[in-house]
Structures are given as C-alpha cells and as structure tokens.
Design a protein around this motif. Structure first.
Motif, PDB file in Angstrom:
ATOM      1  N   TYR A   7       0.960  -1.277   0.102  1.00 20.17           N
ATOM      2  CA  TYR A   7       0.003  -0.038  -0.158  1.00 20.17           C
ATOM      3  C   TYR A   7       0.860   1.330   0.106  1.00 20.17           C
ATOM      4  CZ  TYR A   7      -2.985   3.685   1.626  1.00 20.17           C
ATOM      5  OH  TYR A   7      -3.631   4.898   1.990  1.00 20.17           O
ATOM      6  N   PHE A   8       0.539   2.329  -0.784  1.00 22.06           N
ATOM      7  CA  PHE A   8       1.352   3.496  -1.065  1.00 22.06           C
ATOM      8  C   PHE A   8       0.499   4.523  -0.798  1.00 22.06           C
ATOM      9  CE2 PHE A   8       2.223   6.987  -4.018  1.00 22.06           C
ATOM     10  CZ  PHE A   8       3.375   7.465  -3.276  1.00 22.06           C
ATOM     11  N   ASN A   9       0.895   5.544  -0.101  1.00 19.05           N
ATOM     12  CA  ASN A   9      -0.062   6.740   0.242  1.00 19.05           C
ATOM     13  C   ASN A   9       0.808   8.064  -0.059  1.00 19.05           C
ATOM     14  OD1 ASN A   9      -1.561   8.977   1.650  1.00 19.05           O
ATOM     15  ND2 ASN A   9      -2.888   7.569   2.051  1.00 19.05           N
ATOM     16  N   GLY A  10       0.413   8.635  -1.020  1.00 15.56           N
ATOM     17  CA  GLY A  10       1.204   9.920  -1.381  1.00 15.56           C
ATOM     18  C   GLY A  10       0.915  10.874  -2.604  1.00 15.56           C
ATOM     19  N   PHE A  11       1.682  11.009  -3.406  1.00 18.53           N
ATOM     20  CA  PHE A  11       1.229  11.796  -4.414  1.00 18.53           C
ATOM     21  C   PHE A  11       1.570  11.004  -5.903  1.00 18.53           C
ATOM     22  CE2 PHE A  11       1.983  14.682  -0.880  1.00 18.53           C
ATOM     23  CZ  PHE A  11       0.932  15.596  -1.037  1.00 18.53           C
ATOM     24  N   ASP A  12       1.175  11.568  -6.773  1.00 16.16           N
ATOM     25  CA  ASP A  12       1.510  11.081  -8.141  1.00 16.16           C
ATOM     26  C   ASP A  12       2.883  11.753  -8.489  1.00 16.16           C
ATOM     27  OD1 ASP A  12       1.906  10.415 -10.772  1.00 16.16           O
ATOM     28  OD2 ASP A  12      -0.223  10.551 -11.293  1.00 16.16           O
ATOM     29  N   ASP A  13       3.939  11.166  -8.877  1.00 12.54           N
ATOM     30  CA  ASP A  13       5.275  11.763  -9.296  1.00 12.54           C
ATOM     31  C   ASP A  13       5.132  12.679 -10.614  1.00 12.54           C
ATOM     32  OD1 ASP A  13       5.339   8.778 -10.087  1.00 12.54           O
ATOM     33  OD2 ASP A  13       7.204   9.787 -11.230  1.00 12.54           O
ATOM     34  N   LEU A  14       4.010  12.388 -11.366  1.00 13.57           N
ATOM     35  CA  LEU A  14       3.779  13.170 -12.621  1.00 13.57           C
ATOM     36  C   LEU A  14       2.796  14.122 -12.597  1.00 13.57           C
ATOM     37  CD1 LEU A  14       4.385   9.781 -15.058  1.00 13.57           C
ATOM     38  CD2 LEU A  14       5.719  11.858 -14.926  1.00 13.57           C
ATOM     39  N   PRO A  15       2.745  15.144 -13.437  1.00 16.69           N
ATOM     40  CA  PRO A  15       1.592  16.090 -12.824  1.00 16.69           C
ATOM     41  C   PRO A  15       0.299  15.949 -13.632  1.00 16.69           C
ATOM     42  CG  PRO A  15       3.233  16.934 -14.368  1.00 16.69           C
ATOM     43  CD  PRO A  15       3.820  15.678 -13.863  1.00 16.69           C
ATOM     44  N   SER A  16      -0.710  16.422 -13.185  1.00 20.57           N
ATOM     45  CA  SER A  16      -1.951  16.552 -13.983  1.00 20.57           C
ATOM     46  C   SER A  16      -1.872  17.876 -14.752  1.00 20.57           C
ATOM     47  CB  SER A  16      -3.052  16.445 -12.954  1.00 20.57           C
ATOM     48  OG  SER A  16      -3.244  15.136 -12.403  1.00 20.57           O
ATOM     49  N   LEU A  17      -2.397  17.767 -15.799  1.00 20.17           N
ATOM     50  CA  LEU A  17      -2.187  19.258 -16.568  1.00 20.17           C
ATOM     51  C   LEU A  17      -3.698  19.958 -16.604  1.00 20.17           C
ATOM     52  CD1 LEU A  17      -0.113  18.067 -19.780  1.00 20.17           C
ATOM     53  CD2 LEU A  17       0.441  19.023 -17.444  1.00 20.17           C
TER      54      LEU A  17
ATOM     55  N   PHE B 200      -4.683   2.273  -8.554  1.00 20.01           N
ATOM     56  CA  PHE B 200      -4.384   3.396  -8.539  1.00 20.01           C
ATOM     57  C   PHE B 200      -5.643   4.321  -8.364  1.00 20.01           C
ATOM     58  CE2 PHE B 200      -1.249   1.272 -10.814  1.00 20.01           C
ATOM     59  CZ  PHE B 200       0.070   2.039 -10.723  1.00 20.01           C
ATOM     60  N   ARG B 201      -5.646   4.598  -6.942  1.00 17.50           N
ATOM     61  CA  ARG B 201      -6.921   5.473  -6.613  1.00 17.50           C
ATOM     62  C   ARG B 201      -6.358   6.906  -6.470  1.00 17.50           C
ATOM     63  NH1 ARG B 201     -11.813   5.110  -3.865  1.00 17.50           N
ATOM     64  NH2 ARG B 201     -12.323   6.846  -2.583  1.00 17.50           N
ATOM     65  N   THR B 202      -6.891   7.730  -7.654  1.00 16.47           N
ATOM     66  CA  THR B 202      -6.308   9.239  -7.729  1.00 16.47           C
ATOM     67  C   THR B 202      -7.538  10.042  -7.095  1.00 16.47           C
ATOM     68  OG1 THR B 202      -7.835   9.599  -9.865  1.00 16.47           O
ATOM     69  CG2 THR B 202      -5.523   8.591  -9.904  1.00 16.47           C
ATOM     70  N   GLU B 203      -7.156  11.215  -6.987  1.00 18.18           N
ATOM     71  CA  GLU B 203      -8.149  12.362  -6.315  1.00 18.18           C
ATOM     72  C   GLU B 203      -9.415  12.307  -7.321  1.00 18.18           C
ATOM     73  OE1 GLU B 203      -7.084  16.099  -5.277  1.00 18.18           O
ATOM     74  OE2 GLU B 203      -5.016  15.500  -4.463  1.00 18.18           O
ATOM     75  N   ASP B 204      -9.518  11.761  -8.386  1.00 21.59           N
ATOM     76  CA  ASP B 204     -10.562  11.865  -9.253  1.00 21.59           C
ATOM     77  C   ASP B 204     -11.342  10.312  -9.462  1.00 21.59           C
ATOM     78  OD1 ASP B 204     -12.824  12.948 -10.935  1.00 21.59           O
ATOM     79  OD2 ASP B 204     -11.686  12.220 -12.853  1.00 21.59           O
ATOM     80  N   HIS B 205     -11.601   9.561  -8.228  1.00 19.96           N
ATOM     81  CA  HIS B 205     -11.938   8.275  -8.485  1.00 19.96           C
ATOM     82  C   HIS B 205     -13.343   8.293  -8.933  1.00 19.96           C
ATOM     83  CE1 HIS B 205     -12.723   9.910  -4.188  1.00 19.96           C
ATOM     84  NE2 HIS B 205     -13.713   9.188  -4.073  1.00 19.96           N
ATOM     85  N   LYS B 206     -13.967   9.301  -8.973  1.00 17.47           N
ATOM     86  CA  LYS B 206     -15.326   9.214  -9.262  1.00 17.47           C
ATOM     87  C   LYS B 206     -15.561   9.496 -10.817  1.00 17.47           C
ATOM     88  CE  LYS B 206     -17.690  10.555  -5.091  1.00 17.47           C
ATOM     89  NZ  LYS B 206     -18.666  11.444  -4.396  1.00 17.47           N
ATOM     90  N   GLY B 207     -14.320  10.223 -11.472  1.00 13.45           N
ATOM     91  CA  GLY B 207     -14.464  10.243 -12.917  1.00 13.45           C
ATOM     92  C   GLY B 207     -15.007  11.587 -13.368  1.00 13.45           C
ATOM     93  N   THR B 208     -14.822  12.572 -12.372  1.00  9.01           N
ATOM     94  CA  THR B 208     -15.682  13.973 -13.098  1.00  9.01           C
ATOM     95  C   THR B 208     -14.740  14.854 -13.190  1.00  9.01           C
ATOM     96  OG1 THR B 208     -15.799  14.361 -10.372  1.00  9.01           O
ATOM     97  CG2 THR B 208     -17.578  13.203 -11.399  1.00  9.01           C
ATOM     98  N   ASN B 209     -13.217  14.835 -12.974  1.00  6.23           N
ATOM     99  CA  ASN B 209     -12.598  15.985 -13.319  1.00  6.23           C
ATOM    100  C   ASN B 209     -11.837  15.656 -14.480  1.00  6.23           C
ATOM    101  OD1 ASN B 209     -10.503  17.803 -13.320  1.00  6.23           O
ATOM    102  ND2 ASN B 209     -10.478  18.002 -10.947  1.00  6.23           N
ATOM    103  N   PRO B 210     -11.933  16.503 -15.531  1.00  8.29           N
ATOM    104  CA  PRO B 210     -11.243  16.097 -16.984  1.00  8.29           C
ATOM    105  C   PRO B 210      -9.809  16.450 -16.968  1.00  8.29           C
ATOM    106  CG  PRO B 210     -12.206  18.325 -17.029  1.00  8.29           C
ATOM    107  CD  PRO B 210     -12.875  17.812 -15.657  1.00  8.29           C
ATOM    108  N   PHE B 211      -9.426  16.919 -15.795  1.00  5.04           N
ATOM    109  CA  PHE B 211      -7.685  17.332 -15.635  1.00  5.04           C
ATOM    110  C   PHE B 211      -7.106  16.206 -14.932  1.00  5.04           C
ATOM    111  CE2 PHE B 211      -9.707  21.724 -15.993  1.00  5.04           C
ATOM    112  CZ  PHE B 211      -9.722  21.695 -17.553  1.00  5.04           C
TER     113      PHE B 211
END
Length: 416
Positions: A219-229, A275-286
């Motif tokens: 289990y990893f809890n942190g940040f994506d090392d690649l940016p969202s644009l 991979f659980r991102t901040e957009d796990h509901k799929g509503t943020n296009p970025f």
C-alpha cells in the motif's frame, strides 16, 4: 599484522563507472531550431561503501553528468547516501535511497516510491531518483514487513520544452462546449506540494515465500510523481484563445500485490495495482481517473541454442482498466500500456557478446516501440553497446508521437 591490515582495507570499497554516450537521430528537426538533434554526454559515477563497524553499513553515490548538446540534462547530485543498521529481527535504512518493489520485468504497478528522470523518456533504466527516506524491514519467520516513510515529496523530471521528447502543443483547442477554436498554449510553473512534512508519503509491504512462491501485498499513500495538466481558457483580443497549462501534482494511493515462482523450466510472475487518484469518481477532466493495471509474464532460458549459447526470453501482457469505463488517450505517461504485449530476448553470442531485442506493441491504440542492443565486452570492466530505438504508430498515440525520434546510440562504459 599485514593480514589484519588487509581485512581492514576490505571494509572500505570505492567503485563506480565512467560512461560516454553519443546519440544520433535519423531525422533532424529542422522546423524548430531549438530542438536538439543529437546527444554527446559523459557520466561519472563515484560510489563508496563501508562495513567498518559491525552491524552497520554505509553506501554513498555521486553522479556527475555533462550533456554537451542538452544543457538541461547536466547535473551534479547525490544519487544515494544511506546507512543500514542490522538488528536481530529488524533492519533499518536511513538516508537518500532508491527503493525498488515489484516482480514484473520493467513495468511495475507497485513500484511508486522514487521519481524518475524522464528528460529522455526511453532512457530511464538507471534514472530513478533517490529520495530521503526511512526504510524498515521486520522479520517474522518467513514473513517480512516493510515500512517506508518519505518526509518530503519530490516529483519526476519531465522533458523540457526544447527537448525532442516534449510533444509540441497543437494550434487548436477544444473548449468545454466542445467548440474547436484557434489557440495559443502557454506552459505555467509547476504547482507542487510544499517541500516540508506536509508532503510526507508512506508505504507498507508484507512479503513471504510459500512452497516456492514469492508473494507480497503493498500500500502506498502519497502523490503522483507526474503532474496533471490543468487548462484555463482566456479569450484574446485577436480572437485566438490563450490556453494556460498548469502542471499540478495530485494525491495518489496505490493498493498492490505481486507474485513469482518457477514451474519446471519456466518462470511465472505477475503484479497488479489499483491506482486511486483524486478523481476516483471520474468527474474532473484534468485528473486521471482511478484505474487498475496488471502484468503477467512468462520467461525461460533455452540452453545450447546454436552451439552452447543461451537464449533468454520473457513475454508479458499488460492491461489497464479505467474504473470509470471511459477511454483515455495513451499519450499520458501513466497510460502508455493499455492492452500491450511486451517482450525481451537476450542471446549470448559468445562469452564476450550479447544481442538483446525488446519490443512493446499496444493492440488497443496500435503503436509499437522496438529497441535492439549489441553488447560487447572489450576487456575487463570495459563494455561497448550499440543501441537502436524505433517507433511506429498513429499520431496522437504515445509511440506514434515520436516517429521522428528513431535513433542509434553508441555507449562506452568502464566500470571499476
């Protein structure tokens, strides 16, 4: 007395390598004069290791890289510097270090602890960046419990705008209303977490061996090392829409598992990550939607192929499943391998020479990457490699975007 002195000297070791690289691209970029059409670089890696004190081990490595053609790749930094402390049922490593997790070959969904230098996207084998961290391992019979704490976040290095690996922005943009308009894109500064304890990351892993099978869950809890644009649209006075692109680092959790074993003459391995991102509901296009990625692979070494030479082959299947069910472009580094076959073959020509070919083909978006390499040991510690990189695919696919980057590389490396 001399014997004791010899034993003492062995407790300190100095090593490393000197490497010279030349890369030539088959096609020069004559449209944009800022783009770099070759590379001539030298790397000096110095490493020191000490076991002078019982139950303690120290390692340090410094890298100096001078790229004549691409100043953005020049660097002098501390690769790793850590101390190991060995106890009866526990080991602790403290310092700047590279931590590698996963059982698959090259594509590891569970390996998310170190950022990567992507300034040359396909030359990343030795480009993981050490992070200041604490790694602990606690042993209970055949079970090992790993714990990692990274107090300050560090992002990966992405290609500079003058790099051949930076895909130029289009001349049109799609507005939120789906209208296509002329546009001028502007890249803004990175929006990263604060460089303090507020950007701390942590991870856990439990691994074991049972009847010849190696297993682990993590289990990893942190940040994506690649940016969202992120995109911001501003209508200019001349009718051209200005699109401000802001790279933002977002939080990320990864739940993972892997296994490996030997069945007869074959090696079997697999790895999966959610991979659980901040957009796990799929509503943020970025922001990338949450997704699953798994890898399964089979390998075997064939002996006495054309004489007494060995041939090693590994084949892997990589599949990505987007949780929201939507299709995503594979141009994002997180989404390269969607439905991909990945293979590698190593053939020992003789005791001094080896030929390697690696290939990736994604059947979903129909793009391909092939790398060939001929390695030759000139003498003890001195190796010459000739490498070819070849891309094929439709535009707006990851490998298709780099069809003009087919190239050949000569590498001379002396290890000491």
């Amino acid at each position: 007395m001399a014997s004791l002195q010899a034993q003492k000297e062995k407790k300190y070791q100095i090593g490393g390598f000197i490497e010279l690289d030349h890369i030539s691209y088959f096609e020069n970029n004559d449209i944009d004069e800022e783009k770099i059409n070759s590379r001539n670089q030298g790397i000096l890696q110095l490493e020191v290791e000490s076991k002078a004190i019982k139950n303690y081990h120290f390692f340090g490595g410094v890298e100096i890289r001078d790229d004549i053609a691409d100043p953005d790749r020049r660097r002098v930094f501390l690769d790793e510097a850590y101390i190991d402390i060995y106890m009866n049922t526990m080991d602790i490593r403290i310092g700047k270090q590279i931590i590698t997790w996963g059982e698959a070959d090259g594509i590891n969904p569970t390996n998310n602890l170190n950022p990567i230098d992507y300034s040359d996207i396909i030359d990343t084998d030795d480009e993981r960046i050490g992070v200041y961290s604490i790694l602990s391992k606690y042993y209970i019979d055949d079970i090992t419990i790993h714990g990692v704490f990274i107090p300050v976040f560090q992002s990966s290095i992405i290609p500079a705008t003058n790099s051949r690996w930076f895909v130029d922005f289009p001349q049109q943009a799609i507005l939120p209303t789906d209208e296509i308009v002329p546009a001028l894109f502007e890249l803004q500064d990175f929006d990263e977490p604060e460089k303090d304890i507020r950007s701390a990351q942590f991870a856990f892993k439990v691994s074991t061996t049972f009847k010849g099978w190696d297993f682990s869950v993590s289990y990893f809890n942190g940040f994506d090392d690649l940016p969202s644009l992120y995109q911001e649209f501003i209508l200019g006075q001349d009718g051209v829409t200005n699109v401000l692109i802001t790279p933002k680092i977002k939080k990320l959790q990864v739940f993972g598992a892997d296994f490996s074993t030997i069945i007869g003459n074959y090696g079997l391995r697999g790895e999966v990550g959610y991979f659980r991102t901040e957009d796990h509901k799929g509503t943020n296009p970025f922001i990338d939607d949450s997704f699953y990625q798994y890898v399964v692979g089979l390998d075997r070494t064939f002996g006495s192929v054309i004489g007494e030479n060995n041939l090693f082959i590994i084949l892997q299947w990589v599949h990505q499943i987007i949780e929201s069910g939507e299709d995503v472009p594979n141009t994002n580094l997180n989404n390269i391998f969607q439905e991909s076959f990945v293979g590698r073959a190593e053939y020992e020509i003789n005791n001094s020479a080896k030929f390697i070919i690696e290939a990736t083909h994604d059947i979903k978006v129909d793009n391909t990457y092939v790398q060939t390499e001929l390695q030759y040991d000139l003498s003890s510690g001195l190796n010459l490699s000739l490498i070819g990189d070849f891309f094929n695919g439709k535009r707006k696919t990851f490998f298709g975007n780099y069809e003009d980057n087919n190239r050949i590389q000569a590498r001379l490396k002396y290890s000491f």
